[in-house]
Write a protein that holds these residues in place. Structure first.
Motif, PDB file in Angstrom:
ATOM      1  N   ALA A  45     -37.373 -52.735  -0.832  1.00  0.00           N
ATOM      2  CA  ALA A  45     -37.976 -52.166  -2.044  1.00  0.00           C
ATOM      3  C   ALA A  45     -39.097 -53.046  -2.565  1.00  0.00           C
ATOM      4  O   ALA A  45     -40.146 -52.551  -3.017  1.00  0.00           O
ATOM      5  N   SER A  59     -43.072 -52.157  -3.039  1.00  0.00           N
ATOM      6  CA  SER A  59     -43.706 -52.261  -4.364  1.00  0.00           C
ATOM      7  C   SER A  59     -44.645 -53.452  -4.473  1.00  0.00           C
ATOM      8  O   SER A  59     -45.084 -53.787  -5.579  1.00  0.00           O
ATOM      9  N   VAL A  90     -40.328 -51.930 -10.303  1.00  0.00           N
ATOM     10  CA  VAL A  90     -40.072 -50.670  -9.606  1.00  0.00           C
ATOM     11  C   VAL A  90     -38.642 -50.184  -9.834  1.00  0.00           C
ATOM     12  O   VAL A  90     -38.355 -48.988  -9.794  1.00  0.00           O
ATOM     13  N   THR A 133     -38.840 -48.439 -13.355  1.00  0.00           N
ATOM     14  CA  THR A 133     -39.835 -47.380 -13.545  1.00  0.00           C
ATOM     15  C   THR A 133     -39.509 -46.130 -12.744  1.00  0.00           C
ATOM     16  O   THR A 133     -39.906 -45.030 -13.123  1.00  0.00           O
ATOM     17  N   ARG A 134     -38.790 -46.289 -11.655  1.00  0.00           N
ATOM     18  CA  ARG A 134     -38.370 -45.134 -10.867  1.00  0.00           C
ATOM     19  C   ARG A 134     -37.146 -44.493 -11.507  1.00  0.00           C
ATOM     20  O   ARG A 134     -36.168 -45.194 -11.814  1.00  0.00           O
ATOM     21  N   PRO A 135     -37.154 -43.178 -11.730  1.00  0.00           N
ATOM     22  CA  PRO A 135     -36.044 -42.532 -12.455  1.00  0.00           C
ATOM     23  C   PRO A 135     -34.689 -42.726 -11.780  1.00  0.00           C
ATOM     24  O   PRO A 135     -33.689 -42.971 -12.470  1.00  0.00           O
ATOM     25  N   LEU A 136     -34.635 -42.627 -10.442  1.00  0.00           N
ATOM     26  CA  LEU A 136     -33.351 -42.711  -9.750  1.00  0.00           C
ATOM     27  C   LEU A 136     -32.739 -44.099  -9.880  1.00  0.00           C
ATOM     28  O   LEU A 136     -31.568 -44.240 -10.270  1.00  0.00           O
ATOM     29  N   SER A 137     -33.512 -45.139  -9.570  1.00  0.00           N
ATOM     30  CA  SER A 137     -32.976 -46.500  -9.658  1.00  0.00           C
ATOM     31  C   SER A 137     -32.668 -46.874 -11.100  1.00  0.00           C
ATOM     32  O   SER A 137     -31.653 -47.529 -11.377  1.00  0.00           O
TER      33      SER A 137
END
Length: 270
Positions: free
Chosen positions: A223, A227, A233, A236-240
């Motif tokens: 990851a 990034s 990251v 900012t990512r909805p899933l994580s």
């Protein structure tokens, strides 16, 4: 000693236990998917749920032979044990210590757990599915006629049973690599596990961390490479971000004093 008889449930037993079986199966299926020992908690949660349900007139109290107190936890246990394969076979993530051992067994045979198992090793995937049905059928065939023998095993003194278990564990570990160092390592970690038990610490999370740790580090590096080294990251990512928030909420809920006291009171018989 009294002779065991009347093993098959009566019509009244079926009438009382069918709703409990359905409730236990639904609860166990849901908890079995959750990581962190959800399948292990399924039986306890099902028993606590049955105690919350209003008892019928003339029904035997819990702790005195109520069939719902057996049917529901056993159904939840069976359902949780089978649905715990879902995160293992779809995501490659073991949800509990038993599944973590299966990951180790698959790794030894150069099988990478995850969605690729269904295509690269279809015989393994469908073999697991078939084994669940065959295993339950074999339990019925073996347990009913041999229940007398299983009860006799409970009379074996622990001073004989414990050395036999240790001996078979040592033989199994040695036969893997034919290395005595592995046996000593098992002995050392067995002593560590004994200390955990004395300190009232659950050793299963250590095994989960041992299995999941390298996978977490590998995906963390992946990851960060994608990034370009930006740690933001993960939020900012909805899933994580959603998974991190859910993990924080679950940790906070478990640590609440009210939840701890409820867990202790759940299995106190009236």
């Amino acid at each position: 000693t009294a002779k065991v008889k009347g093993l098959f449930p009566t019509k009244e037993d079926f009438k009382r236990m069918v709703p409990a079986v359905l409730r236990g199966t639904a609860l166990g299926s849901a908890l079995g998917i959750l990581p962190g020992g959800g399948a292990l908690l399924a039986a306890f949660a099902a028993y606590a749920l049955e105690k919350k349900i209003k008892m019928r007139p003339g029904e035997v109290p819990f702790g005195k032979g109520n069939i719902r107190g057996v049917a529901s936890p056993e159904s939840a246990n069976n359902a949780g044990a089978q649905t715990s394969f879902i995160p293992l076979l779809t995501l490659g993530i073991p949800p509990n210590a038993v599944m973590a051992l299966m990951v180790g067994a698959m790794t030894i045979h150069n099988i990478q757990p995850g969605p690729q198992v269904m295509t690269s090793n279809p015989e393994l995937f469908w073999g697991l599915i078939a084994s669940m049905w065959i295993g339950n059928a074999m339990l019925i065939i073996l347990n009913l006629p041999l229940i007398g023998m299983w009860i006799k095993l409970l009379t074996v003194p622990y001073k004989f049973l414990f050395p036999a278990i240790v001996l078979f564990c040592a033989i199994g570990v040695y036969s893997t690599n034919n290395n005595t160092f592995d046996v000593w390592m098992v002995a050392i970690f067995g002593f560590v596990g004994y200390l955990f038990l004395k300190l009232r610490t659950e050793p299963a999370p250590l095994l989960l961390g041992f299995i999941l740790g390298p996978m977490m580090e590998e995906n963390l590096r992946r990851a960060l490479l994608l990034s370009r080294g930006a740690w933001s990251v993960f939020v900012t990512r909805p899933l994580s971000a959603g998974l991190l928030v859910a993990a924080a909420l679950l940790l906070g809920i478990v640590l609440l004093p009210a939840v701890k006291s409820k867990r202790e009171e759940a299995f106190v018989e009236d």
